[in-house]
Each structure stands twice: as structure tokens, then as C-alpha cells.
Design an enzyme around this catalytic site. Structure first.
Site, PDB file in Angstrom:
ATOM      1  N   MET A  61       8.392 -80.585  26.580  1.00 16.62           N
ATOM      2  CA  MET A  61       8.723 -81.450  25.450  1.00 16.62           C
ATOM      3  C   MET A  61       9.043 -82.896  25.845  1.00 16.62           C
ATOM      4  O   MET A  61       9.689 -83.620  25.098  1.00 16.62           O
ATOM      5  CB  MET A  61       9.876 -80.844  24.647  1.00 16.62           C
ATOM      6  CG  MET A  61       9.587 -79.419  24.166  1.00 16.62           C
ATOM      7  SD  MET A  61       7.970 -79.203  23.408  1.00 16.62           S
ATOM      8  CE  MET A  61       8.400 -79.470  21.698  1.00 16.62           C
ATOM      9  N   ILE A 111       7.427 -86.696  27.097  1.00 14.46           N
ATOM     10  CA  ILE A 111       6.166 -87.436  27.112  1.00 14.46           C
ATOM     11  C   ILE A 111       6.004 -88.064  28.506  1.00 14.46           C
ATOM     12  O   ILE A 111       6.911 -88.751  28.987  1.00 14.46           O
ATOM     13  CB  ILE A 111       6.144 -88.495  25.995  1.00 14.46           C
ATOM     14  CG1 ILE A 111       6.139 -87.776  24.641  1.00 14.46           C
ATOM     15  CG2 ILE A 111       4.930 -89.410  26.142  1.00 14.46           C
ATOM     16  CD1 ILE A 111       6.249 -88.686  23.435  1.00 14.46           C
ATOM     17  N   GLU A 157      -1.840 -68.463  21.223  1.00 11.91           N
ATOM     18  CA  GLU A 157      -1.720 -69.415  22.331  1.00 11.91           C
ATOM     19  C   GLU A 157      -1.860 -68.706  23.672  1.00 11.91           C
ATOM     20  O   GLU A 157      -2.468 -69.220  24.611  1.00 11.91           O
ATOM     21  CB  GLU A 157      -0.362 -70.127  22.278  1.00 11.91           C
ATOM     22  CG  GLU A 157      -0.227 -71.102  21.122  1.00 11.91           C
ATOM     23  CD  GLU A 157       1.090 -71.882  21.163  1.00 11.91           C
ATOM     24  OE1 GLU A 157       1.571 -72.209  22.257  1.00 11.91           O
ATOM     25  OE2 GLU A 157       1.647 -72.148  20.084  1.00 11.91           O
ATOM     26  N   ASN A 200      -2.705 -79.553  28.081  1.00  9.20           N
ATOM     27  CA  ASN A 200      -1.549 -79.268  27.213  1.00  9.20           C
ATOM     28  C   ASN A 200      -1.963 -78.272  26.143  1.00  9.20           C
ATOM     29  O   ASN A 200      -3.117 -78.258  25.719  1.00  9.20           O
ATOM     30  CB  ASN A 200      -1.076 -80.563  26.535  1.00  9.20           C
ATOM     31  CG  ASN A 200       0.132 -80.324  25.638  1.00  9.20           C
ATOM     32  OD1 ASN A 200       1.044 -79.588  25.998  1.00  9.20           O
ATOM     33  ND2 ASN A 200       0.135 -80.923  24.457  1.00  9.20           N
ATOM     34  N   HIS A 247      -0.965 -77.198  22.244  1.00 14.63           N
ATOM     35  CA  HIS A 247      -0.250 -77.762  21.102  1.00 14.63           C
ATOM     36  C   HIS A 247      -0.392 -76.814  19.903  1.00 14.63           C
ATOM     37  O   HIS A 247      -1.491 -76.317  19.637  1.00 14.63           O
ATOM     38  CB  HIS A 247      -0.830 -79.136  20.769  1.00 14.63           C
ATOM     39  CG  HIS A 247      -0.088 -79.836  19.671  1.00 14.63           C
ATOM     40  ND1 HIS A 247       1.155 -80.415  19.880  1.00 14.63           N
ATOM     41  CD2 HIS A 247      -0.385 -80.037  18.377  1.00 14.63           C
ATOM     42  CE1 HIS A 247       1.574 -80.937  18.744  1.00 14.63           C
ATOM     43  NE2 HIS A 247       0.660 -80.719  17.811  1.00 14.63           N
ATOM     44  N   GLY A 271       9.105 -70.327  27.682  1.00 15.75           N
ATOM     45  CA  GLY A 271       8.153 -70.015  28.742  1.00 15.75           C
ATOM     46  C   GLY A 271       7.240 -68.836  28.476  1.00 15.75           C
ATOM     47  O   GLY A 271       6.730 -68.221  29.416  1.00 15.75           O
ATOM     48  N   SER A 272       6.987 -68.525  27.186  1.00 15.80           N
ATOM     49  CA  SER A 272       6.084 -67.396  26.943  1.00 15.80           C
ATOM     50  C   SER A 272       4.647 -67.753  27.344  1.00 15.80           C
ATOM     51  O   SER A 272       3.894 -66.881  27.802  1.00 15.80           O
ATOM     52  CB  SER A 272       6.163 -66.922  25.487  1.00 15.80           C
ATOM     53  OG  SER A 272       5.590 -67.871  24.629  1.00 15.80           O
ATOM     54  N   ASN A 273       4.265 -69.017  27.199  1.00 11.24           N
ATOM     55  CA  ASN A 273       2.931 -69.421  27.689  1.00 11.24           C
ATOM     56  C   ASN A 273       2.879 -69.380  29.213  1.00 11.24           C
ATOM     57  O   ASN A 273       1.861 -69.003  29.790  1.00 11.24           O
ATOM     58  CB  ASN A 273       2.568 -70.820  27.180  1.00 11.24           C
ATOM     59  CG  ASN A 273       1.975 -70.783  25.782  1.00 11.24           C
ATOM     60  OD1 ASN A 273       0.884 -70.246  25.585  1.00 11.24           O
ATOM     61  ND2 ASN A 273       2.703 -71.305  24.802  1.00 11.24           N
TER      62      ASN A 273
END
Ligand code: GAR
Length: 192
Positions: A94, A96, A178, A111, A113, A20-22
């Protein structure tokens, strides 16, 4: 992009599966006056996800769903609609998502990536970039469509690959980028 900010901020849900760093960087961004988003929910498929700690720390509602079948996904859709969510940011998520889910939030799912898409869709992107002796890798924010990591690109950041890099060292340097790229992508998407 159908989203309009007006005077109100966009109700946003962040989907995570791990650290969860983003998520953390998006929460920080959401607190800025200039930010067009307000983070209403954190959603995870993984009850052990470390990033879920930010729910308590930042007083943001969290919900866990297994995303294993259409029924479970239907519950997610209902929860998102109930909370008037207008933007979904996948941040290290992670699983789909089904075509049906994506259709329900058409043009409203982003998203991040860890590669320079269209290169290295899917998993193990850093291993692939190093193995192919690429000079650069990086990260990409894109709209989510029904094909994996293939939606319209919003922005990208290049990161140099050095001779001494391992997948781990490269991942670490890319992750730092990111954290800047995702907020910048949201601003760009909204022409702000
Ligand atoms: C990030 O590097 C993100 O780009 C990647 O997982 C990491 C999550 O880190 N996402 C994917 O690989 C999606 N296919 P975080 O949990 O610390 O934000």
C-alpha cells in the site's frame, strides 16, 4: 520482457503491507515444478503485517523498510540488488514507489489491483464499483510504471457484482480470483 528463465528460476521479491493471501498463493505457485519463479524475499513497510508470518513458515527471508523517503528506498534497492532480485511482485503493498525506484527495476515490477483497470485506480475500489451500480468488477495484474495503477495490463478477471453485495463480500470473491490471476499473469508475461 527482458527476463529470461533459462534453466534457472527468476529471483523474486514479494512486497506486502497486510494479510498476505496473495503472497501465500504466490509461494504455493513458486513451489510447482513448472513455476518460473523462486521467492527469495518478502519485503514490507509494515512490521505488523500478518503476511510476514509466511517468512518463518516458509523459510523466506523478510525485511522491513519504512519507505518514507529516498534514503529508505535506496536501502531497499541495495537489498534487492544484493539478493539478485529480478522480479518484484507487489501483493497488497500500500505504498507508492518513487519514479527512481521504478526506474531501477524497469519492466520488472508487477502489481495486482482489485478492480478492472483502468476503472477505479487507487483505494476503495469495491465501494466505488457498488456505488456506481456496475454489473462487474474484478482484478487486474499490470506492470508498474510511474503513474498509479496505469502500467500495461497483463491480464484481468471479471467478477459479477450481485444486488446483495457489500464491499466486504465483493472483496472476498475477488480475492479468490486474485489468487489464480497473479500466477497466470507471471506465466503469460513470460510466454509460458
Ligand atoms: C488485495 O485485494 C490486493 O489486490 C489489494 O490489497 C489486497 C491485499 O490482500 N491491493 C491493492 O489495493 C493495491 N492498491 P492480501 O494481503 O491478502 O494479498
Amino acid at each position: 520482457m527482458a527476463l529470461s528463465t533459462g534453466s534457472n528460476k527468476i529471483n523474486t521479491a514479494i512486497f506486502i503491507s497486510g494479510t498476505g493471501s496473495n503472497l501465500k498463493s504466490l509461494i504455493k505457485f513458486s513451489k510447482l515444478k513448472k513455476s518460473p519463479i523462486i521467492i527469495k524475499m518478502i519485503i514490507s513497510n509494515n512490521p505488523q503485517a500478518k503476511g510476514l508470518q509466511y517468512s518463518k513458515l516458509c523459510k523466506i527471508k523478510k525485511k522491513i523498510f519504512d519507505f518514507k523517503n529516498i534514503l529508505s528506498e535506496k536501502k531497499v534497492i541495495d537489498e534487492l540488488k544484493k539478493n539478485n532480485i529480478d522480479l518484484i511482485c507487489l501483493a497488497g503493498f500500500m505504498k507508492i514507489l518513487s519514479k527512481r525506484f521504478i526506474k531501477s527495476f524497469k519492466g520488472k515490477i508487477l502489481n495486482i489491483h482489485p478492480s478492472l483497470l483502468p476503472k477505479y485506480k487507487g483505494l476503495n475500489t469495491h465501494e466505488k464499483a457498488i456505488k456506481n451500480k456496475d454489473k462487474y468488477s474484478g482484478c487486474t495484474v499490470h506492470f508498474v510504471n510511474s503513474k498509479l495503477d496505469s502500467g500495461k495490463i497483463i491480464n484481468q478477471k471479471k467478477v459479477r457484482i450481485y444486488k446483495f453485495d457489500t464491499p466486504k463480500s465483493l472483496a472476498k470473491r475477488i480475492l479468490i480470483q486474485e489468487h489464480k490471476l497473479y500466477p497466470a499473469a507471471i506465466m503469460k508475461m513470460l510466454n509460458l
